[in-house]
Design an enzyme around this catalytic site. Structure first.
Site, PDB file in Angstrom:
ATOM      1  N   HIS A 274       0.835  -1.209   0.000  1.00 47.16           N
ATOM      2  CA  HIS A 274       0.000   0.000   0.000  1.00 47.16           C
ATOM      3  C   HIS A 274       0.867   1.256   0.000  1.00 47.16           C
ATOM      4  O   HIS A 274       0.432   2.313   0.468  1.00 47.16           O
ATOM      5  CB  HIS A 274      -0.947   0.016   1.196  1.00 47.16           C
ATOM      6  CG  HIS A 274      -1.775  -1.205   1.335  1.00 47.16           C
ATOM      7  ND1 HIS A 274      -2.936  -1.409   0.621  1.00 47.16           N
ATOM      8  CD2 HIS A 274      -1.592  -2.317   2.094  1.00 47.16           C
ATOM      9  CE1 HIS A 274      -3.452  -2.578   0.932  1.00 47.16           C
ATOM     10  NE2 HIS A 274      -2.660  -3.164   1.823  1.00 47.16           N
TER      11      HIS A 274
ATOM     12  N   SER B 157      15.596  21.058 -15.496  1.00 46.46           N
ATOM     13  CA  SER B 157      14.468  21.969 -15.693  1.00 46.46           C
ATOM     14  C   SER B 157      14.953  23.211 -16.407  1.00 46.46           C
ATOM     15  O   SER B 157      16.057  23.700 -16.150  1.00 46.46           O
ATOM     16  CB  SER B 157      13.861  22.352 -14.333  1.00 46.46           C
ATOM     17  OG  SER B 157      13.017  23.481 -14.454  1.00 46.46           O
TER      18      SER B 157
ATOM     19  N   LYS C  29      16.865  21.040 -10.345  1.00 46.72           N
ATOM     20  CA  LYS C  29      16.094  19.847 -10.693  1.00 46.72           C
ATOM     21  C   LYS C  29      16.918  18.826 -11.466  1.00 46.72           C
ATOM     22  O   LYS C  29      17.713  19.174 -12.333  1.00 46.72           O
ATOM     23  CB  LYS C  29      14.867  20.214 -11.527  1.00 46.72           C
ATOM     24  CG  LYS C  29      13.796  20.971 -10.782  1.00 46.72           C
ATOM     25  CD  LYS C  29      13.147  20.138  -9.689  1.00 46.72           C
ATOM     26  CE  LYS C  29      12.392  18.939 -10.236  1.00 46.72           C
ATOM     27  NZ  LYS C  29      11.249  19.308 -11.081  1.00 46.72           N
TER      28      LYS C  29
ATOM     29  N   GLU D  14      10.258   8.032 -16.615  1.00 45.96           N
ATOM     30  CA  GLU D  14       8.925   8.567 -16.868  1.00 45.96           C
ATOM     31  C   GLU D  14       8.469   8.245 -18.286  1.00 45.96           C
ATOM     32  O   GLU D  14       7.283   7.983 -18.528  1.00 45.96           O
ATOM     33  CB  GLU D  14       8.925  10.073 -16.616  1.00 45.96           C
ATOM     34  CG  GLU D  14       9.100  10.432 -15.143  1.00 45.96           C
ATOM     35  CD  GLU D  14       9.376  11.907 -14.920  1.00 45.96           C
ATOM     36  OE1 GLU D  14       9.112  12.696 -15.847  1.00 45.96           O
ATOM     37  OE2 GLU D  14       9.859  12.273 -13.836  1.00 45.96           O
TER      38      GLU D  14
END
Length: 829
Positions: free
Chosen positions: A497, A618, A624, A631
């Site tokens: 979970h 970024s 970043k 992804e």
């Protein structure tokens, strides 16, 4: 006259050869040129595809192209610079575009004499890219002599000319560029010795790190990377000229393709967006003390004159790609369909709608099967010697012609004739007739249909690709097992979970996915066996009337056996659907694997760190580091699911045997296989370069995660588990109520909860002991981990009859590469 046009906004597959009105002099400054060569570039393609269709109004058929070279055939009475017969070149203005035609017309102000020593083709290849490079370098405020110039993508068109001009014309002291690994050795060949001083392989090294900070005087941004390279620029004098970000609204409005009689205007929302983005870039550059501007090419005859001088001084050299002769492109509009060169047409008396021609064509994607199509044709022709359809001499003639065609494909010399070459089968047979004559070539298709031909091509291609996929999947599994073996000491939280549950070994997490992917490997081998069945010799749907030997053809092509029903053979695309289903399951596993690593790589977890080669930054936030590789793996899974679902819907309602809807199975299959191969390659590289932080993993293992171990301590004292579970829960509550970690509770506190807790109860809070106690098969102990690795490696090395198959092709007997690798390891070669 003939011209290549777009009947509507379309990509190159929709272009047509049309008859259009030949231009003539209508203004005193007009020059009419007979075009001997015209070049294709991305700007032409984008404009013809409707890139600005919301702003610019076009009439159709749309003339295409701006760069050309040719001979002056007519001039206005006020033209002074040229005379009829002069060899010239031009970058046509918007009102005169249409260089992909036999004749063009424009004002003399856009024309220049062709560089001496260059062919028309070489001249036509230069204007857009070379002029852009020249004008960009001219914008540097000062002298570039001895300065450092950085031009990414040095073998791109504009980049290649900019590198040459920077060194040979502007005298730059140091020219830096970036290319991929395979192109590094090509720099001197195409640009000349000594032109580039530093070549950065961007696949291995980040240019922003390879180039010293504040060392670059001039950057020509050809890749939209102006902002990431700001730190490389010298303050106050550093200059960036970009041709790949976006302009301000004013720059855009003043661009050459807006200079039209209807005076188009950019909508206010578009102006605001353009100005906003440009303002952000200007502000970022200003903070760094760097001069930044976007640039559009402004072409005219004077600029071409300057460029001609540099060309004639050998300061830049042109590069020519593929060539197509306009005269070799057959007209799509013919009076009788039977004369069009198609494989059908005897009953048709009207030509096809041009839109229907392009709508129907599959040549631009099924050309991927050129080799399989030719190998299938050779096997079919050989078998027809046995039927008496072909003599041995005719077969040898066909075989020789087909081998010549495959060499043309291999060397990119095969010329597709749009409107004629409907598909790969038509293209190859049309070309065969040109080489050996139609009398013999026309016998090849006897008893064969494109229905069984395309089914054969698809199965042959897919079989070979699945063997490659299997090799890549095994490579990924090898990385999993090697990593599990080398990182076996690392302990981390296990989650259910998405909440901390129990400690496990990092290797256990790796092998969890090893199990999934190992099962995928077994499924892949099963799918490949079902793909490898031959439909060849089944005709359109009812079989072959000449008694052709299907078994012999199947053996020659390396098939495992036959499809024994002719109607099923031509109408079946289950093998593609099954491949898409398998791919969807593989990508679902890769997606979950990626999701875990994305989470583990966040600052909140910090368990792993991706290599820079598989991360991005970024454009706004310098701190970043994004897991874009993972992804994209996660995102591309959705594409595969969509392709699978789409094909199911296309096929589900079809009547039996072949329908043209089945053509829609090809593109999803091609894209799916490419996505799967790329994804497995990326996943393998991500895993092999991944940095693991075992200390952070272990620090995340909190004492409460060992509550089950505490219950099991009582179980060993003959306490029923349900009672032990309840007692351990009371210890958890005590820990929470006193804000004391469970492993810091004293023996007295524990004994107050239950007198059966003794001083040795604290050993239950040892993560290493916890994972080692789980020694049953499939558990987290080192022995169980090593057992899992052995099982997974056995799956990887399982012999597969398909992998061992000897395939007789036009190249002779070939042992599939994957099987050779397996057998060498097992000593069975």
């Amino acid at each position: 006259m003939l011209a290549i046009t777009a009947p509507s906004f379309t990509d190159p597959r929709g272009y047509q050869l049309s008859n259009v009105t030949r231009p003539s002099v209508t203004d005193e400054n007009d020059v009419v040129i007979q075009v001997h060569a015209a070049s294709v570039n991305p700007v032409d393609v984008k404009l013809a595809s409707g890139m600005f269709k919301l702003i610019l109004s076009e009439s159709f058929p749309l003339l295409i192209g701006y760069d050309c070279a040719g001979i002056v055939t007519e001039i206005g009475h006020n033209v002074q610079k040229f005379k009829v017969g002069d060899s010239v070149w031009s970058r046509l203005p918007e009102v005169g575009k249409g260089s992909w035609a036999e004749f063009v017309k424009c004002s003399e102000h856009h024309v220049s004499l062709k560089p001496s020593g260059l062919t028309f083709e070489e001249s036509a290849s230069l204007p857009l890219a070379a002029l852009t490079a020249l004008q960009a370098l001219q914008k540097y405020q000062g002298d570039l002599t001895g300065k450092t110039v950085f031009i990414p993508a040095g073998l791109g068109a504009t980049g290649a000319f900019a590198c040459q001009l920077a060194k040979n014309v502007f005298g730059a002291g140091k020219v830096i560029t970036t290319v991929s690994t395979a192109k590094v050795p090509q720099i001197p060949k195409y640009l000349g010795d000594g032109v580039v001083d530093q070549v950065i392989d961007y696949t291995k090294e980040d240019p922003a790190k390879a180039i010293p900070q504040e060392s670059v005087d001039f950057l020509l941004d050809t890749m939209g990377q102006a902002m990431p390279f700001l730190s490389l620029m010298k303050p106050k004098t550093g200059t960036i000229i970009s041709i790949s970000t976006s302009p301000s609204a004013t720059q855009f409005q003043n661009a050459s393709f807006f200079k039209r009689p209807d005076h188009p205007k950019i909508p206010i929302l578009g102006r605001l967006m353009l100005d906003g983005m440009d303002l952000v870039r200007q502000a970022r550059a200003w903070r760094q003390g760097v001069n930044y501007t976007y640039m559009f090419l402004e072409s005219d005859g004077e600029s071409l004159d300057v460029l001609r001088g540099h060309v004639e001084k050998k300061q830049i050299r042109p590069v020519i790609g593929s060539r197509v002769d306009l005269r070799d492109i057959e007209k799509p509009h013919v009076s009788h369909a039977a004369d069009s060169g198609k494989l059908w047409g005897g009953r048709f008396t009207e030509s096809m709608d041009p839109l229907m021609v392009s709508y129907n064509e599959s040549i631009y994607f099924d050309r991927a099967f050129y080799q399989q199509d030719i190998e299938g044709s050779i096997a079919y022709a050989r078998a027809n010697v046995g039927t008496g359809i072909l003599s041995q001499e005719e077969f040898l003639t066909i075989e020789k012609g087909l081998k010549q065609i495959i060499e043309e494909w291999n060397t990119n010399k095969f010329v597709i004739k749009s409107g004629i070459d409907e598909d790969i089968h038509t293209a190859n047979e049309r070309r065969l007739g040109e080489i050996i004559g139609k009398d013999i070539a026309g016998k090849l298709h006897t008893g064969r249909s494109r229905n069984d031909q395309v089914a054969t091509d698809l199965r042959l291609w897919l079989r070979d690709e699945l063997v490659l996929v299997q090799t890549l999947l095994i490579g990924f599994l090898k990385a999993v097992t090697e990593r599990a073996e080398s990182d076996i000491d690392y302990i981390m939280p296990g989650y259910t979970h998405l909440q901390r549950a129990q400690p496990v070994r990092w290797s256990q997490w790796l092998l969890q996915y090893g199990h999934y992917f190992g099962t995928d490997l077994q499924r892949l081998r099963e799918v490949t066996r079902r793909v490898n069945k031959s439909p060849l010799g089944c005709g359109a749907l009812a079989g072959n009337v000449f008694g052709i030997d299907r078994e012999k053809m199947a053996q020659e092509l390396g098939f495992d056996g036959l499809i024994h029903n002719s109607m099923a053979a031509v109408g079946d695309r289950d093998f593609i659907l099954e491949t898409l289903m398998w791919s969807a399951m593989l990508m679902e596993h890769l997606s979950r694997w990626s999701e875990d690593l994305i989470i583990y790589g966040t600052a909140e977890f910090g368990f792993v760190k991706l290599a820079d080669a598989y991360s991005t930054g970024s454009s706004l936030m310098p701190q970043k580091k994004n897991s874009d590789s993972l992804e994209l793996l996660r995102g591309k899974a959705g594409r595969i699911f969509g392709q699978m679902t789409g094909l199911f819907i296309s096929i589900k309602g079809l009547p039996s045997t072949y329908n043209k809807d089945l053509q829609e199975s090809t593109e999803p299959m091609l894209e799916c296989i490419k996505t799967v191969k790329d994804s497995l390659t990326i996943a393998t590289r991500v895993l092999t370069t991944l940095t693991v932080h075992p200390k952070k993993m272990l620090a995340a293992v909190t004492p409460d995660m060992l509550a089950t171990d505490l219950a099991e301590y009582l179980v060993r004292k003959d306490v029923p588990f349900r009672e032990a579970h309840h007692t351990a829960g009371r210890v958890v509550a005590l820990s929470e109520n006193t804000s004391t970690p469970m492993d810091k509770l004293s023996a007295a506190q524990l004994s107050e909860v239950d007198h059966r807790f003794e001083k040795d109860a604290s050993k239950a809070f040892d993560p290493e002991r916890s994972v080692e106690l789980k020694s049953a098969t499939g558990g987290t102990s080192k022995s169980a981990i090593r057992e899992q690795i052995i099982v997974l490696r056995e799956k990887m090395s399982e012999a597969d009859p398909q992998d061992a198959k000897l395939v007789l092709t036009m190249h002779g007997l070939q042992l599939l590469e994957a099987k050779m690798a397996f057998d060498e390891k097992k000593g069975e070669t």
